[in-house]
Scaffold this motif. Structure first.
Motif, PDB file in Angstrom:
ATOM      1  N   LEU A  56       0.840  -1.198   0.000  1.00  0.00           N
ATOM      2  CA  LEU A  56       0.000   0.000   0.000  1.00  0.00           C
ATOM      3  C   LEU A  56       0.871   1.243   0.000  1.00  0.00           C
ATOM      4  O   LEU A  56       0.576   2.227  -0.685  1.00  0.00           O
ATOM      5  CB  LEU A  56      -0.906   0.015   1.236  1.00  0.00           C
ATOM      6  CG  LEU A  56      -2.107  -0.927   1.235  1.00  0.00           C
ATOM      7  CD1 LEU A  56      -2.761  -0.963   2.616  1.00  0.00           C
ATOM      8  CD2 LEU A  56      -3.134  -0.505   0.193  1.00  0.00           C
ATOM      9  N   THR A  57       1.949   1.204   0.752  1.00  0.00           N
ATOM     10  CA  THR A  57       2.850   2.348   0.821  1.00  0.00           C
ATOM     11  C   THR A  57       3.454   2.636  -0.552  1.00  0.00           C
ATOM     12  O   THR A  57       3.454   3.782  -1.013  1.00  0.00           O
ATOM     13  CB  THR A  57       3.968   2.080   1.839  1.00  0.00           C
ATOM     14  OG1 THR A  57       3.353   1.720   3.083  1.00  0.00           O
ATOM     15  CG2 THR A  57       4.848   3.293   2.039  1.00  0.00           C
ATOM     16  N   GLU A  58       3.941   1.577  -1.203  1.00  0.00           N
ATOM     17  CA  GLU A  58       4.554   1.747  -2.516  1.00  0.00           C
ATOM     18  C   GLU A  58       3.554   2.253  -3.548  1.00  0.00           C
ATOM     19  O   GLU A  58       3.811   3.207  -4.282  1.00  0.00           O
ATOM     20  CB  GLU A  58       5.128   0.404  -2.998  1.00  0.00           C
ATOM     21  CG  GLU A  58       6.473   0.056  -2.425  1.00  0.00           C
ATOM     22  CD  GLU A  58       7.494   1.173  -2.626  1.00  0.00           C
ATOM     23  OE1 GLU A  58       7.625   1.656  -3.779  1.00  0.00           O
ATOM     24  OE2 GLU A  58       8.131   1.571  -1.631  1.00  0.00           O
ATOM     25  N   ALA A  59       2.398   1.588  -3.613  1.00  0.00           N
ATOM     26  CA  ALA A  59       1.467   1.851  -4.712  1.00  0.00           C
ATOM     27  C   ALA A  59       0.627   3.100  -4.500  1.00  0.00           C
ATOM     28  O   ALA A  59       0.319   3.813  -5.442  1.00  0.00           O
ATOM     29  CB  ALA A  59       0.560   0.636  -4.906  1.00  0.00           C
ATOM     30  N   TYR A  60       0.234   3.364  -3.257  1.00  0.00           N
ATOM     31  CA  TYR A  60      -0.726   4.449  -3.030  1.00  0.00           C
ATOM     32  C   TYR A  60      -0.180   5.602  -2.188  1.00  0.00           C
ATOM     33  O   TYR A  60      -0.339   6.764  -2.534  1.00  0.00           O
ATOM     34  CB  TYR A  60      -1.969   3.904  -2.320  1.00  0.00           C
ATOM     35  CG  TYR A  60      -2.802   2.969  -3.163  1.00  0.00           C
ATOM     36  CD1 TYR A  60      -3.468   3.446  -4.298  1.00  0.00           C
ATOM     37  CD2 TYR A  60      -2.950   1.637  -2.820  1.00  0.00           C
ATOM     38  CE1 TYR A  60      -4.253   2.592  -5.059  1.00  0.00           C
ATOM     39  CE2 TYR A  60      -3.734   0.779  -3.576  1.00  0.00           C
ATOM     40  CZ  TYR A  60      -4.382   1.270  -4.707  1.00  0.00           C
ATOM     41  OH  TYR A  60      -5.148   0.435  -5.451  1.00  0.00           O
TER      42      TYR A  60
ATOM     43  N   ALA B 178      -9.031  15.377   4.069  1.00  0.00           N
ATOM     44  CA  ALA B 178      -7.802  14.751   3.590  1.00  0.00           C
ATOM     45  C   ALA B 178      -8.015  13.247   3.444  1.00  0.00           C
ATOM     46  O   ALA B 178      -7.517  12.611   2.501  1.00  0.00           O
ATOM     47  CB  ALA B 178      -6.655  15.037   4.551  1.00  0.00           C
ATOM     48  N   ALA B 179      -8.788  12.669   4.369  1.00  0.00           N
ATOM     49  CA  ALA B 179      -9.046  11.226   4.317  1.00  0.00           C
ATOM     50  C   ALA B 179      -9.811  10.871   3.048  1.00  0.00           C
ATOM     51  O   ALA B 179      -9.512   9.873   2.380  1.00  0.00           O
ATOM     52  CB  ALA B 179      -9.815  10.787   5.552  1.00  0.00           C
ATOM     53  N   PHE B 180     -10.802  11.710   2.677  1.00  0.00           N
ATOM     54  CA  PHE B 180     -11.548  11.432   1.441  1.00  0.00           C
ATOM     55  C   PHE B 180     -10.672  11.631   0.204  1.00  0.00           C
ATOM     56  O   PHE B 180     -10.810  10.923  -0.780  1.00  0.00           O
ATOM     57  CB  PHE B 180     -12.814  12.293   1.368  1.00  0.00           C
ATOM     58  CG  PHE B 180     -13.941  11.727   2.185  1.00  0.00           C
ATOM     59  CD1 PHE B 180     -14.415  10.435   1.933  1.00  0.00           C
ATOM     60  CD2 PHE B 180     -14.524  12.459   3.198  1.00  0.00           C
ATOM     61  CE1 PHE B 180     -15.454   9.902   2.679  1.00  0.00           C
ATOM     62  CE2 PHE B 180     -15.564  11.925   3.956  1.00  0.00           C
ATOM     63  CZ  PHE B 180     -16.023  10.653   3.703  1.00  0.00           C
ATOM     64  N   LYS B 181      -9.775  12.614   0.288  1.00  0.00           N
ATOM     65  CA  LYS B 181      -8.839  12.785  -0.834  1.00  0.00           C
ATOM     66  C   LYS B 181      -8.004  11.526  -1.006  1.00  0.00           C
ATOM     67  O   LYS B 181      -7.742  11.078  -2.125  1.00  0.00           O
ATOM     68  CB  LYS B 181      -7.914  13.981  -0.574  1.00  0.00           C
ATOM     69  CG  LYS B 181      -8.552  15.314  -0.875  1.00  0.00           C
ATOM     70  CD  LYS B 181      -7.526  16.419  -0.684  1.00  0.00           C
ATOM     71  CE  LYS B 181      -8.184  17.782  -0.635  1.00  0.00           C
ATOM     72  NZ  LYS B 181      -7.330  18.762   0.044  1.00  0.00           N
ATOM     73  N   PHE B 182      -7.578  10.956   0.129  1.00  0.00           N
ATOM     74  CA  PHE B 182      -6.799   9.728   0.071  1.00  0.00           C
ATOM     75  C   PHE B 182      -7.648   8.593  -0.504  1.00  0.00           C
ATOM     76  O   PHE B 182      -7.202   7.825  -1.358  1.00  0.00           O
ATOM     77  CB  PHE B 182      -6.271   9.365   1.460  1.00  0.00           C
ATOM     78  CG  PHE B 182      -5.455   8.105   1.489  1.00  0.00           C
ATOM     79  CD1 PHE B 182      -4.283   7.998   0.742  1.00  0.00           C
ATOM     80  CD2 PHE B 182      -5.865   7.014   2.236  1.00  0.00           C
ATOM     81  CE1 PHE B 182      -3.542   6.835   0.747  1.00  0.00           C
ATOM     82  CE2 PHE B 182      -5.120   5.839   2.243  1.00  0.00           C
ATOM     83  CZ  PHE B 182      -3.955   5.748   1.503  1.00  0.00           C
ATOM     84  N   MET B 183      -8.910   8.527  -0.070  1.00  0.00           N
ATOM     85  CA  MET B 183      -9.806   7.489  -0.586  1.00  0.00           C
ATOM     86  C   MET B 183      -9.947   7.616  -2.099  1.00  0.00           C
ATOM     87  O   MET B 183      -9.900   6.633  -2.833  1.00  0.00           O
ATOM     88  CB  MET B 183     -11.182   7.605   0.084  1.00  0.00           C
ATOM     89  CG  MET B 183     -12.115   6.455  -0.219  1.00  0.00           C
ATOM     90  SD  MET B 183     -13.778   6.734   0.405  1.00  0.00           S
ATOM     91  CE  MET B 183     -13.693   6.038   2.025  1.00  0.00           C
ATOM     92  N   ASN B 184     -10.074   8.850  -2.563  1.00  0.00           N
ATOM     93  CA  ASN B 184     -10.189   9.085  -4.003  1.00  0.00           C
ATOM     94  C   ASN B 184      -8.950   8.576  -4.746  1.00  0.00           C
ATOM     95  O   ASN B 184      -9.050   7.964  -5.805  1.00  0.00           O
ATOM     96  CB  ASN B 184     -10.408  10.577  -4.261  1.00  0.00           C
ATOM     97  CG  ASN B 184     -10.616  10.862  -5.736  1.00  0.00           C
ATOM     98  OD1 ASN B 184     -11.443  10.217  -6.379  1.00  0.00           O
ATOM     99  ND2 ASN B 184      -9.850  11.804  -6.271  1.00  0.00           N
ATOM    100  N   SER B 185      -7.786   8.799  -4.141  1.00  0.00           N
ATOM    101  CA  SER B 185      -6.556   8.395  -4.822  1.00  0.00           C
ATOM    102  C   SER B 185      -6.437   6.875  -4.915  1.00  0.00           C
ATOM    103  O   SER B 185      -5.719   6.346  -5.759  1.00  0.00           O
ATOM    104  CB  SER B 185      -5.331   8.964  -4.092  1.00  0.00           C
ATOM    105  OG  SER B 185      -5.009   8.158  -2.980  1.00  0.00           O
TER     106      SER B 185
END
Lengths: 282, 367
Positions: free
Chosen positions: B66-70, B292-299
């Motif tokens: 997850l760290t690498e890809a997202y 910010a959490a939703f922005k992360f979810m979007n990504s």
């Protein structure tokens, strides 16, 4: 005047620990008790206790807990009495050294020990590998993930708790008594069963009750070393707490477990040897 | 010094390209603990470094992937730091939401957390103004309060060394057939996934597993019970028990098997009749860094990152267009989340039955 000063001094000494216990023990305890009567959205409820009255799972786990605790107590006693007896016969210096070995399991975390046991007792652990080398064949002895595993883990933990009360009551016996019996022509067996053993019974009782009470709340050993049938009360609390999020039931079980332990502790305070375990003088 | 930590949203008062939540806090936060004493007020100029998301996820190789890809590309793109914490714990999150002091902003959810958490008001509805869900492969990955962002598959795990060729069960009926495939079995120690698999073993097609016929499932489990050497609570054990020769065939996940093999194990995995489940993610109610959490979810729905994650974990993407970034060799390893032979997790059927069935399952295990 002097007395009052001593009193004030006593308060000063006791106060920090008392305040600490109040904050980290009594207040959380009160929260647990009130949680057992409160639904998740904050209303009063009996449902936690009502559910336990009819739950087959709870009945089974309750019975399991008592059964495992009794078994652990008996097994621990069988290992500990000879050990305490041997220690009592040693000169004090030698005894002090040997006690260190009895205490060793005390100084290791239960979690670390459980994982270590998995390495030793597993189907490909030292013991099974050794047996296979000696006996050949392909039959591993199941020492883990069943009742045997739980017993090994718990006994290992409890031995010091059993040895010390028994040792204390053995050491408290006057060395003149067996000597007198011997002079009167009594054999070693008879001396043990007529004098030593009866006089050490308070220690045995205290050790057994202590072991039993402690094992009622065991958690890590049954969950890591036990099988599917070895669920105990503390594991059930964890189950309601984390898996089903039913906190009233989890808290209700915790309260009942506390009551059960308190009942046995009050029993402990009534027997002569128990007082020494509980820290009372005499 | 005030004991309570206060959060003031001043987004509405500030006009500008970036909308941020500012943190006004006493000494209680990490930033303050670093060096400062007394109240710390983060001023707009310094706010960039302060914006962060606290993400609870399952650890291990999954977290690395997850760290690498997202996470790395997200932080690079937005400047928002993602703080990864340990496995999401429903009890802990419930306690935090009840106390109004929520540490976790966004959390990976097990299937059994979804509906009970919805009912207890733990999960924030997905903010579709920030999260663009239009590109999704199938609408069932979009829930009101959750986003599915990859799928994992449960199939038959076995040792290639001890059971080479066809000496292993390939579907659940064969997994149940102990005469044809002798050996020790490992199943999950919970009703979720296990009841579904039991029904498939009993001849129910994957698409017809729901609504679950509970009686039939337990009857099927009765048959396999004597041959189950391990009821597996901790997911890593689904592969380590085969590697350590403590059991022969387990209910195992494709990604775990793939990863063990990358590290030198010789394990096989049969997924013709798999149990497919999306990994759900939710923003926690009363979270400090919701936006910010939703922005992360979007990504997480970015096709290129989905493909990158699939290459690392062999967990299948859920958005259209991801497969053009995936090589044919990797594609072969990815279970098709829409395969009709498979059973697709239905969290709505489970609803709040989890408690009742888990109790029954534990009772059944103890007999």
């Amino acid at each position: 005047m002097l007395e009052r000063r001593a009193q004030r001094l006593a308060i000063m000494f006791v106060a920090p620990a008392t305040i600490f216990m109040l904050a980290v023990f009594l207040i959380p305890l009160w929260k647990v008790i009130s949680q057992s009567f409160t639904t998740m959205d904050g209303h009063f409820t009996w449902a936690g206790y009502a559910e336990l009255k009819t739950s087959i799972l709870f009945a089974k786990v309750m019975w399991n807990t008592i059964e495992i605790s009794l078994m652990a107590t008996v097994v621990t006693l069988l290992f500990s009495y000879p050990l305490a007896y041997y220690l009592a016969k040693q000169p004090p210096r030698r005894r002090a050294y040997l006690m260190v070995f009895v205490l060793l399991p005390f100084w290791t975390s239960v979690l670390v020990k459980s994982f270590a046991f998995m390495v030793v007792l597993g189907e490909n652990g030292f013991i099974n590998q050794g047996l296979r080398a000696i006996l050949g064949g392909d039959l591993p002895i199941k020492l883990l993930f069943n009742r045997t595993g739980v017993m090994i883990g718990m006994t290992h933990y409890f031995i010091p708790f059993m040895v010390f009360p028994i040792l204390t009551s053995l050491l408290a016996q006057s060395p003149d008594l067996p000597k007198a019996a011997q002079l009167m022509g009594s054999g070693a067996m008879r001396i043990f069963f007529k004098i030593t053993l009866p006089l050490s019974m308070p220690g045995v009782m205290a050790g057994c009750l202590l072991t039993f009470i402690l094992s009622l709340g065991f958690f890590i050993t049954p969950s890591l070393m036990g099988g599917r049938k070895d669920m105990m009360m503390a594991n059930l609390v964890d189950f309601y707490m984390r898996e089903t999020l039913n906190w009233p039931v989890a808290a209700a079980i915790a309260c009942l477990l506390l009551l059960l332990s308190l009942a046995f502790i009050s029993l402990l305070s009534r027997i002569p040897g128990g007082k020494s375990v509980l820290g009372e003088a005499g | 010094m005030a004991k309570k930590t206060k959060f003031v949203d001043i987004t509405k008062k500030t006009a500008g390209p970036t909308r941020r939540t500012f943190l006004v806090t006493s000494g209680a936060t990490i930033a303050a603990a670093a060096a400062t004493s007394g109240p710390l007020i983060i001023v707009p100029g310094k706010a960039k470094a302060a914006e962060k998301v606290v993400f609870a996820t399952w650890g291990g190789q999954l977290q690395e992937s997850l760290t690498e890809a997202y996470i790395k590309p997200f932080t690079k793109e937005t400047g928002i730091e993602v703080v990864v914490t340990g496995a999401p714990d429903m009890a802990k999150i419930t306690a935090q939401v009840k106390a109004g002091d929520v540490e976790t902003d966004i959390a990976d959810l097990a299937g059994s957390y979804v509906v009970p958490g919805d009912k207890n008001g733990l999960w924030e509805p997905v903010n579709t103004k920030i999260v663009d869900r239009s590109n999704i492969l199938d609408p069932k990955f979009n829930r009101a309060n959750q986003q599915g962002y990859y799928t994992y598959a449960g199939g038959v795990g076995y040792s290639e060394e001890r059971n080479p060729g066809n000496k292993h069960p390939s579907n659940w009926a064969e997994f149940w057939d102990v005469k044809k495939f002798p050996g020790r079995r490992g199943l999950r120690s919970r009703p979720g996934e296990t009841l579904e698999v039991a029904l498939m073993a009993d001849g129910v097609p994957g698409s017809k597993v729901y609504p679950i016929d509970v009686e039939r499932a337990f009857k099927a489990l009765d048959r396999i019970k004597p041959n189950v050497s391990h009821w597996i609570a901790e997911t890593p054990k689904t592969v380590t028990l085969i590697q350590g020769n403590e059991t022969d065939f387990t209910y195992a996940y494709n990604g775990r098997v793939y990863f063990a093999n990358r590290e030198g194990a010789k394990l096989g995995w049969a997924g013709d009749q798999a149990y497919i489940a999306p990994n759900w993610i939710s923003v926690v109610q009363k979270a400090r860094n919701k936006e910010a959490a939703f922005k992360f979810m979007n990504s997480l729905l970015n096709p290129e990152r989905q493909a990158h994650f699939a290459r690392l974990m062999t967990y299948s993407p859920v958005v259209k267009g991801a497969d053009k970034f995936i090589s044919p060799e990797v594609k072969k390893l990815l279970p098709d989340p829409l395969n009709p032979n498979s059973c697709f997790e239905n969290v709505d059927w489970w609803g709040d039955k989890n408690e009742e069935l888990t109790k029954r399952f534990k009772e059944w295990q103890m007999v």
